[in-house]
Design a protein around this motif. Structure first.
Motif: not given
Length: 213
Positions: A54-75
């Motif tokens: 999730m850290e790699m994805i957040a960095a690549k997308a230019g967003v915070g990890k919280a933005a990912i976890y608000r939408r998806w529970a896991n990888k």
């Protein structure tokens, strides 16, 4: 300048008007697209599913990890959504044609176009290395991406059996796999082989020779 009255006195009407909404997609959709694009980009760059974080994805997308976890529970959920978008971005229309032959040819031509002419081709290459060694992910992919598409073929074949165009003992599942797997195989694993419209027509005709009453 016109005025309107409030409890605190008169204020300019134009000052009270809300700012016009900026054109374009809502911010939440832009963030989601950036995250899904980041997943495909990382997997395309030889980052394995196991190493993907999730850290790699957040960095690549230019967003915070919280933005990912608000939408998806896991990888796993995130990767499945990414594959769904990649393979469903070009909507499949209902097959056209009066008979089973015409409908199956139409479905195969749609599949050929999507694999060869859209980013589904890139997604398929990513898919092969992503699913390797991940049985659970493979099962989810089969269930959510592959099955809805194969069901179109099954529906056409079942209807043709019901109206007498095809043999009542035809194995619908086997016929579906023969058509879909062959096109996918020649399109992606034999890039030098030209999959033409005539090839799709011939594939349907070959299958129907053994399927007619």
């Amino acid at each position: 300048m016109s005025l309107r009255t409030t409890g605190g006195g008169a204020i300019p009407a134009d000052a009270a008007a809300p700012s016009p909404r900026r054109p374009g997609r809502p911010r939440s959709e832009q963030v989601e697209d950036a995250i899904l694009d980041a997943v495909i980009a990382l997997l395309s760059q030889s980052v394995t599913y196991d190493l993907l974080s999730m850290e790699m994805i957040a960095a690549k997308a230019g967003v915070g990890k919280a933005a990912i976890y608000r939408r998806w529970a896991n990888k796993e959920e995130l990767v499945i959504t990414t594959l769904q978008r990649a393979f469903h971005s070009t909507p499949r229309r209902a097959p056209t044609g009066a008979g089973v032959r015409e409908q199956l040819i139409d479905l195969l031509l749609q599949m050929r176009s999507n694999v060869l002419e859209t980013h589904e081709g890139t997604a398929f290459a990513v898919l092969l290395q992503t699913l390797a060694g991940n049985p659970q992910l493979m099962f989810r992919y089969q269930e959510t991406v592959i099955e809805p598409r194969r069901e179109q073929y099954r529906e056409v074949l079942r209807a043709a059996i019901a109206n007498g165009e095809l043999r009542p003992d035809l194995n619908v599942e086997r016929a579906t796999v023969m058509l879909t797997s062959t096109i996918l195989f020649v399109c992606k694993l034999f890039p030098a082989f030209e999959v033409t419209e005539d090839y799709c027509v011939g594939l349907v005709d070959d299958m129907l020779r053994g399927a007619r009453p």
